[in-house]
Design a protein around this motif. Sequence first.
Motif, PDB file in Angstrom:
ATOM      1  N   GLN A 164      51.377  42.542  39.297  1.00 15.88           N
ATOM      2  CA  GLN A 164      52.068  41.533  38.498  1.00 15.88           C
ATOM      3  C   GLN A 164      51.559  40.126  38.778  1.00 15.88           C
ATOM      4  OE1 GLN A 164      56.158  42.218  39.517  1.00 15.88           O
ATOM      5  NE2 GLN A 164      56.218  44.236  38.539  1.00 15.88           N
ATOM      6  N   ALA A 165      51.014  39.908  39.973  1.00 21.81           N
ATOM      7  CA  ALA A 165      50.550  38.569  40.343  1.00 21.81           C
ATOM      8  C   ALA A 165      49.222  38.220  39.700  1.00 21.81           C
ATOM      9  CB  ALA A 165      50.427  38.466  41.867  1.00 21.81           C
ATOM     10  N   VAL A 166      48.472  39.225  39.251  1.00 22.61           N
ATOM     11  CA  VAL A 166      47.154  38.999  38.650  1.00 22.61           C
ATOM     12  C   VAL A 166      47.317  38.843  37.143  1.00 22.61           C
ATOM     13  CG1 VAL A 166      44.848  39.977  38.296  1.00 22.61           C
ATOM     14  CG2 VAL A 166      46.039  40.299  40.480  1.00 22.61           C
ATOM     15  N   ALA A 167      46.764  37.763  36.605  1.00 22.23           N
ATOM     16  CA  ALA A 167      46.958  37.473  35.180  1.00 22.23           C
ATOM     17  C   ALA A 167      46.416  38.584  34.293  1.00 22.23           C
ATOM     18  CB  ALA A 167      46.291  36.138  34.839  1.00 22.23           C
ATOM     19  N   HIS A 168      45.236  39.091  34.614  1.00 17.65           N
ATOM     20  CA  HIS A 168      44.615  40.148  33.804  1.00 17.65           C
ATOM     21  C   HIS A 168      44.093  41.239  34.733  1.00 17.65           C
ATOM     22  CE1 HIS A 168      44.882  37.606  30.260  1.00 17.65           C
ATOM     23  NE2 HIS A 168      44.374  36.613  30.977  1.00 17.65           N
ATOM     24  N   PRO A 169      44.952  42.193  35.117  1.00 18.06           N
ATOM     25  CA  PRO A 169      44.538  43.254  36.049  1.00 18.06           C
ATOM     26  C   PRO A 169      43.347  44.049  35.518  1.00 18.06           C
ATOM     27  CG  PRO A 169      46.923  43.240  35.743  1.00 18.06           C
ATOM     28  CD  PRO A 169      46.355  42.322  34.712  1.00 18.06           C
ATOM     29  N   VAL A 170      42.429  44.374  36.391  1.00 17.98           N
ATOM     30  CA  VAL A 170      41.233  45.139  36.041  1.00 17.98           C
ATOM     31  C   VAL A 170      41.199  46.399  36.905  1.00 17.98           C
ATOM     32  CG1 VAL A 170      38.710  45.131  36.026  1.00 17.98           C
ATOM     33  CG2 VAL A 170      39.971  43.067  35.366  1.00 17.98           C
ATOM     34  N   GLU A 171      40.997  47.552  36.274  1.00 19.77           N
ATOM     35  CA  GLU A 171      40.906  48.798  37.032  1.00 19.77           C
ATOM     36  C   GLU A 171      39.547  48.879  37.730  1.00 19.77           C
ATOM     37  OE1 GLU A 171      43.533  50.498  37.542  1.00 19.77           O
ATOM     38  OE2 GLU A 171      44.625  49.263  36.098  1.00 19.77           O
ATOM     39  N   ALA A 208      36.455  55.581  46.224  1.00 18.73           N
ATOM     40  CA  ALA A 208      35.215  56.262  45.835  1.00 18.73           C
ATOM     41  C   ALA A 208      35.065  56.335  44.326  1.00 18.73           C
ATOM     42  CB  ALA A 208      35.192  57.671  46.428  1.00 18.73           C
ATOM     43  N   ALA A 209      36.186  56.235  43.594  1.00 17.33           N
ATOM     44  CA  ALA A 209      36.141  56.334  42.136  1.00 17.33           C
ATOM     45  C   ALA A 209      35.937  54.981  41.458  1.00 17.33           C
ATOM     46  CB  ALA A 209      37.440  56.978  41.626  1.00 17.33           C
ATOM     47  N   THR A 210      35.984  53.885  42.213  1.00 23.12           N
ATOM     48  CA  THR A 210      35.916  52.555  41.578  1.00 23.12           C
ATOM     49  C   THR A 210      34.626  52.308  40.795  1.00 23.12           C
ATOM     50  OG1 THR A 210      35.181  51.586  43.695  1.00 23.12           O
ATOM     51  CG2 THR A 210      37.546  51.468  43.162  1.00 23.12           C
ATOM     52  N   PRO A 211      33.460  52.799  41.220  1.00 20.90           N
ATOM     53  CA  PRO A 211      32.261  52.556  40.407  1.00 20.90           C
ATOM     54  C   PRO A 211      32.342  53.184  39.021  1.00 20.90           C
ATOM     55  CG  PRO A 211      31.649  53.168  42.637  1.00 20.90           C
ATOM     56  CD  PRO A 211      33.109  53.444  42.507  1.00 20.90           C
ATOM     57  N   GLY A 212      33.127  54.240  38.890  1.00 19.31           N
ATOM     58  CA  GLY A 212      33.288  54.858  37.585  1.00 19.31           C
ATOM     59  C   GLY A 212      34.238  54.092  36.691  1.00 19.31           C
ATOM     60  N   GLN A 213      34.979  53.162  37.263  1.00 20.45           N
ATOM     61  CA  GLN A 213      35.927  52.362  36.491  1.00 20.45           C
ATOM     62  C   GLN A 213      35.392  50.980  36.147  1.00 20.45           C
ATOM     63  OE1 GLN A 213      38.918  53.048  39.700  1.00 20.45           O
ATOM     64  NE2 GLN A 213      40.320  53.443  38.005  1.00 20.45           N
ATOM     65  N   LEU A 214      34.438  50.490  36.920  1.00 12.36           N
ATOM     66  CA  LEU A 214      33.928  49.137  36.743  1.00 12.36           C
ATOM     67  C   LEU A 214      32.406  49.191  36.762  1.00 12.36           C
ATOM     68  CD1 LEU A 214      35.239  46.380  36.361  1.00 12.36           C
ATOM     69  CD2 LEU A 214      35.145  46.044  38.825  1.00 12.36           C
ATOM     70  N   ALA A 215      31.800  48.904  35.608  1.00 12.63           N
ATOM     71  CA  ALA A 215      30.355  49.087  35.457  1.00 12.63           C
ATOM     72  C   ALA A 215      29.540  48.230  36.424  1.00 12.63           C
ATOM     73  CB  ALA A 215      29.945  48.772  34.011  1.00 12.63           C
ATOM     74  N   VAL A 222      27.746  50.291  44.577  1.00 13.96           N
ATOM     75  CA  VAL A 222      28.707  50.047  45.656  1.00 13.96           C
ATOM     76  C   VAL A 222      30.116  50.326  45.166  1.00 13.96           C
ATOM     77  CG1 VAL A 222      27.275  48.277  46.749  1.00 13.96           C
ATOM     78  CG2 VAL A 222      28.949  47.593  45.013  1.00 13.96           C
ATOM     79  N   VAL A 223      31.039  50.434  46.108  1.00 15.59           N
ATOM     80  CA  VAL A 223      32.456  50.512  45.783  1.00 15.59           C
ATOM     81  C   VAL A 223      33.026  49.098  45.781  1.00 15.59           C
ATOM     82  CG1 VAL A 223      32.750  52.834  46.695  1.00 15.59           C
ATOM     83  CG2 VAL A 223      33.051  50.864  48.217  1.00 15.59           C
ATOM     84  N   ASP A 224      34.256  48.956  45.339  1.00 15.16           N
ATOM     85  CA  ASP A 224      34.881  47.634  45.291  1.00 15.16           C
ATOM     86  C   ASP A 224      35.127  47.106  46.699  1.00 15.16           C
ATOM     87  OD1 ASP A 224      36.399  45.461  43.829  1.00 15.16           O
ATOM     88  OD2 ASP A 224      37.965  46.240  45.144  1.00 15.16           O
ATOM     89  N   ALA A 225      34.712  45.868  46.952  1.00 12.01           N
ATOM     90  CA  ALA A 225      34.821  45.294  48.299  1.00 12.01           C
ATOM     91  C   ALA A 225      36.269  45.072  48.706  1.00 12.01           C
ATOM     92  CB  ALA A 225      34.048  43.968  48.356  1.00 12.01           C
ATOM     93  N   GLY A 226      37.097  44.570  47.780  1.00 13.64           N
ATOM     94  CA  GLY A 226      38.508  44.371  48.117  1.00 13.64           C
ATOM     95  C   GLY A 226      39.203  45.684  48.415  1.00 13.64           C
ATOM     96  N   GLY A 227      38.890  46.711  47.627  1.00 14.81           N
ATOM     97  CA  GLY A 227      39.461  48.028  47.885  1.00 14.81           C
ATOM     98  C   GLY A 227      39.007  48.585  49.211  1.00 14.81           C
ATOM     99  N   ARG A 228      37.746  48.332  49.559  1.00 19.75           N
ATOM    100  CA  ARG A 228      37.227  48.770  50.867  1.00 19.75           C
ATOM    101  C   ARG A 228      38.016  48.113  51.991  1.00 19.75           C
ATOM    102  NH1 ARG A 228      36.232  50.133  55.219  1.00 19.75           N
ATOM    103  NH2 ARG A 228      34.217  50.525  56.214  1.00 19.75           N
TER     104      ARG A 228
END
Length: 593
Positions: A164-171, A208-215, A222-228
Amino acid sequence: MAQVPQTFDALAVRTWCGLALRALGRAREEIDAINVYPVADGDTGTNLYLTVESAVAAVEAVFAAHEAGGAAQEAGGAAHEAGGVAHGAGGAEDGGALTGPSLADAARAMAHGALIGARGNSGTILAQLLRGMAQVLAADGEGAHTDGRGLRLALRHAADSARQAVAHPVEGTVLSVASAAADAATGAEGDCGAVARAAYEGARTALAATPGQLAVLARAGVVDAGGRGLVTLLAALVETFTGRTPAAGTPSPGAGPAQGDGPAVPQARVRPTEPDGPGACAPSASGPAFEVIYLLEAGDTAVARLRERLDTLGDSLVVVGGDGLWNVHVHVDDAGAAVEAGVEAGRPYRIRITHFGAGDVHTTGAERPPRERAQRAVVAVVPGEGLAALYSEAGATTVLARPGEPPASGELVEALRRAHAREVVLLPNDAELRHTAAAAAEQARGEGIRVALIPTRSAVQGIAALAVHEPGRRFDEDVVSMTSAAGATRHAEVIVAEHQSWTTAGICQAGDVLGLVDGDVAVIGSDVTATAETVLDRMLAAGGELVTLVLGDQTPATVADHLQARVRASYLAVDTVVYQGGRQGALLLIGVE
């Protein structure tokens, strides 16, 4: 094996924060190396580390306060017993052992520390995750602990409030990882250890699935750094309740076997060249040029309007917090407009503006040419915006310290790096920062920076040191000259007492005006001007040539006018300079050279 908590209590909060900080310290460079979204600026691991470091400091402060209170109770009990009063505070007749902070105390401190220390997009979202957890953990008031069910609810609320805090959430970002962790925890049964492990496993799989969600991640391999980073924190949570670090994670795309507490990642950094997805802020020629971050004191209604305003100005908008204090993060082209929007909403401070600049990875996707290191620089901790501007005009790199919330060592290390010089003079300007500054200086020396720490105890001593700073002479000579100038400057401050207490000048009551000379209370009064005049007279009785007055934002200009007139009338050949310090905590700082 050492005993580990089976429920989530204050000690578990403290343990988790400490383990998380150490784990992020080990993983920081790796996380920085895979940081390609929303901006490939290579600082996600560092920002997460600094955010958690601030949370750790806040939690430790709560425990220290309770320990100090316990010592006072024991001393009070002993004193009463010596006087024949068996029912003294803390005595056996009261029948209770001294207790530490409650779960609510520790959780709120963790969240508040993360909020005020949040750095970058990732740190700001992490602050909201911790705040969301704290809201649930503190819901039982002074309850001593919560169980697996409470932890499940806390993780769910954390993920939802961050989104909710993020204006435009991105998967494919830390938001996806947090939601997956909460989903996995919701289906878990058992104690906190079982719930934490389920959350960790869910987060690891989602990462591990983040690269499939974000080109942009797929292209970089790589995987998402924040998620890591979040997986690292959840691994520390598992260790908190089980005493064991979780097994290695699932490999990320293109990586070898997993290692440590999360997915292994390729160390090579591949930078994207075009934006991806709604709300994306990947490097491109049209990307905003500035990152703007500030703390904001404002009401809910004003913040709602601020969100709308900032959303029209830029992207990567994250506004976290509540109860009158918020952390605002946005990427914009017009940094001034972003700050002005904050001024319209309330009171912004700790304003940080980073210019990505021409040729930056944010605007072109190309490597930024390395900037030549300066030979020498000065880094100074300053207590107010006015002094920060003054120091900056004199060429110093500044670290703004909010009253009662000193910077952590990681923030000082970052400032030493930001100075980008071979030799750096560090001015802590606060006696309480001597150990923090020493730790930061030692870390920077290990990175090849020559650091000299001058033990300034007040910002006015720092002003005196900066006045004689000459980058052209030998480093040792410059340091000796600056140290001598600082040491020759007596310092004082005028403040308002917050509560009744014993002082070197007697007992003061809440609301009394105190004059401190060289750190000790010398005058107790009721009027700011009269107290300041008494302090100044005492200081000038030992002689002096220059008086420096730094006014806080709540101090009338008439105070400085009166003191200047006093110096002109009573002390020949003594000059006076006046500066506006801003929100510096003290009503007045005084320096006499």
